[in-house]
Design an enzyme around this catalytic site. Structure first.
Site, PDB file in Angstrom:
ATOM      1  N   ILE A   1    -166.933 -37.989 -69.774  1.00  0.00           N
ATOM      2  CA  ILE A   1    -166.777 -38.032 -71.237  1.00  0.00           C
ATOM      3  C   ILE A   1    -165.602 -38.950 -71.576  1.00  0.00           C
ATOM      4  O   ILE A   1    -164.540 -38.864 -70.945  1.00  0.00           O
ATOM      5  CB  ILE A   1    -166.472 -36.613 -71.776  1.00  0.00           C
ATOM      6  CG1 ILE A   1    -167.521 -35.615 -71.298  1.00  0.00           C
ATOM      7  CG2 ILE A   1    -166.310 -36.637 -73.298  1.00  0.00           C
ATOM      8  CD1 ILE A   1    -168.780 -35.560 -72.075  1.00  0.00           C
TER       9      ILE A   1
ATOM     10  N   ASN B   1    -174.275 -47.022 -74.660  1.00  0.00           N
ATOM     11  CA  ASN B   1    -174.688 -46.172 -73.539  1.00  0.00           C
ATOM     12  C   ASN B   1    -176.206 -46.184 -73.440  1.00  0.00           C
ATOM     13  O   ASN B   1    -176.904 -46.290 -74.442  1.00  0.00           O
ATOM     14  CB  ASN B   1    -174.205 -44.732 -73.805  1.00  0.00           C
ATOM     15  CG  ASN B   1    -174.597 -43.757 -72.716  1.00  0.00           C
ATOM     16  OD1 ASN B   1    -174.416 -44.029 -71.520  1.00  0.00           O
ATOM     17  ND2 ASN B   1    -175.136 -42.611 -73.100  1.00  0.00           N
TER      18      ASN B   1
ATOM     19  N   HIS C   1    -179.325 -43.810 -72.337  1.00  0.00           N
ATOM     20  CA  HIS C   1    -179.576 -42.376 -72.132  1.00  0.00           C
ATOM     21  C   HIS C   1    -181.075 -42.158 -71.891  1.00  0.00           C
ATOM     22  O   HIS C   1    -181.907 -42.718 -72.612  1.00  0.00           O
ATOM     23  CB  HIS C   1    -179.115 -41.584 -73.357  1.00  0.00           C
ATOM     24  CG  HIS C   1    -179.338 -40.117 -73.206  1.00  0.00           C
ATOM     25  ND1 HIS C   1    -178.528 -39.322 -72.425  1.00  0.00           N
ATOM     26  CD2 HIS C   1    -180.305 -39.311 -73.701  1.00  0.00           C
ATOM     27  CE1 HIS C   1    -178.986 -38.077 -72.452  1.00  0.00           C
ATOM     28  NE2 HIS C   1    -180.063 -38.041 -73.210  1.00  0.00           N
TER      29      HIS C   1
ATOM     30  N   GLU D   1    -185.887 -48.281 -68.972  1.00  0.00           N
ATOM     31  CA  GLU D   1    -184.438 -48.515 -69.132  1.00  0.00           C
ATOM     32  C   GLU D   1    -184.072 -49.915 -68.650  1.00  0.00           C
ATOM     33  O   GLU D   1    -183.267 -50.609 -69.270  1.00  0.00           O
ATOM     34  CB  GLU D   1    -183.631 -47.491 -68.331  1.00  0.00           C
ATOM     35  CG  GLU D   1    -183.792 -46.065 -68.799  1.00  0.00           C
ATOM     36  CD  GLU D   1    -182.904 -45.094 -68.031  1.00  0.00           C
ATOM     37  OE1 GLU D   1    -181.791 -45.466 -67.635  1.00  0.00           O
ATOM     38  OE2 GLU D   1    -183.340 -43.949 -67.813  1.00  0.00           O
TER      39      GLU D   1
HETATM   40  C1  GRF Z   1    -179.992 -43.527 -66.055  1.00  0.00           C
HETATM   41  O1  GRF Z   1    -181.129 -42.720 -66.178  1.00  0.00           O
HETATM   42  C2  GRF Z   1    -179.251 -43.597 -67.362  1.00  0.00           C
HETATM   43  O2  GRF Z   1    -180.097 -43.536 -68.473  1.00  0.00           O
HETATM   44  C3  GRF Z   1    -178.402 -42.355 -67.309  1.00  0.00           C
HETATM   45  O3  GRF Z   1    -177.987 -42.262 -65.975  1.00  0.00           O
HETATM   46  C4  GRF Z   1    -178.950 -42.904 -65.135  1.00  0.00           C
HETATM   47  C5  GRF Z   1    -178.219 -43.934 -64.367  1.00  0.00           C
HETATM   48  O4  GRF Z   1    -179.036 -44.536 -63.399  1.00  0.00           O
HETATM   49  N1  GRF Z   1    -177.306 -42.422 -68.251  1.00  0.00           N
HETATM   50  P1  GRF Z   1    -178.539 -45.820 -62.629  1.00  0.00           P
HETATM   51  O5  GRF Z   1    -177.183 -45.490 -62.027  1.00  0.00           O
HETATM   52  O6  GRF Z   1    -178.445 -46.939 -63.618  1.00  0.00           O
HETATM   53  O7  GRF Z   1    -179.579 -46.072 -61.589  1.00  0.00           O
END
Ligand code: GRF
Length: 216
Positions: free
Chosen positions: A91, A106, A108, A173
């Site tokens: 945090i 960020n 998520h 992502e």
């Molecule tokens: C991802 O799922 C991200 O969304 C979350 O933590 C994970 C990190 O994965 N906050 P990585 O370390 O980028 O593989």
């Protein structure tokens, strides 16, 4: 395009989003990777790509607050245009957030505001969600509460296991985060010091072509 837009990436673990950012440095460059876990696998990915690494080890500090102050000072010393939290499991205090107004984002693994916090995929399955996905948002003092920048989604499949759904969201992502960072670097997405996000017509067009959702 000159890569004079400099980002830093904060991680705690695997680093697959970091790897995707490393591969997409056309409009930005990664000035450093900071990790609150010296054993984070993502550090090896960064080192292999020649990105400067700044690991921090809790055991080297009298308390967590002292380590967090050092991370803040290191981030300030790198003078980044943007800070990207990519799996950073710590945090950030308001002192840190206030040091970089409108400059911290960020990624998520849920469609916020649904499922802030951890275990998002298991919770989405348990809640029998039909649609799941990921969100890039501005970081504020809450946990996963800041203004939404963009989201990517997928349909949940009947009987799908957590790991399979997590893998499908993770591949979203890896597309969404570099797109957002690239468009912030190019000035197509702007974040005010108050956290208000605005989009150029080009960003809106691209988001629609890529099936990303952005706020109206
Ligand atoms: C991802 O799922 C991200 O969304 C979350 O933590 C994970 C990190 O994965 N906050 P990585 O370390 O980028 O593989």
């Amino acid at each position: 395009m000159p890569k004079d837009f400099r980002i830093i990436v904060l991680i705690s673990g695997r680093g697959s989003n970091l790897k995707s950012l490393i591969a997409h440095q056309e409009s930005f460059s990664i000035a450093g990777v900071l990790s609150n876990k010296p054993e984070a696998a993502g550090l090896a990915i960064a080192r292999a790509a020649g990105v400067p690494c700044y690991p921090f080890n809790r055991a080297d500090y009298p308390d967590l607050a002292a380590m967090k102050s050092t991370i803040l000072r290191q981030a300030q010393a790198l003078n980044p245009d943007l800070l990207v939290l990519a799996g950073f499991m710590q945090i950030l205090e308001s002192e840190f957030i206030n040091a970089f107004p409108g400059k911290i984002i960020n990624i998520h693994p849920s469609l916020l505001p649904a499922f802030p916090g951890i275990d998002t995929h298991a919770r989405a399955i348990a809640a029998k969600e039909k649609i799941h996905g990921c969100t890039v948002h501005v970081v504020d003092a809450g946990v996963d509460t800041g203004p939404i920048i963009a989201q990517a989604s997928c349909e949940c499949r009947e009987g799908e296991e957590v790991d399979a759904l997590a893998a499908r969201v993770l591949s979203l992502e890896h597309r969404l985060l570099p797109w957002v960072v690239t468009n912030i670097a190019r000035g197509n997405i702007t974040i005010g010091k108050d956290g208000i996000v605005t989009f150029s017509p080009l960003a809106r067009e691209e988001a629609s072509m890529k099936n990303f959702s952005i706020p109206d």
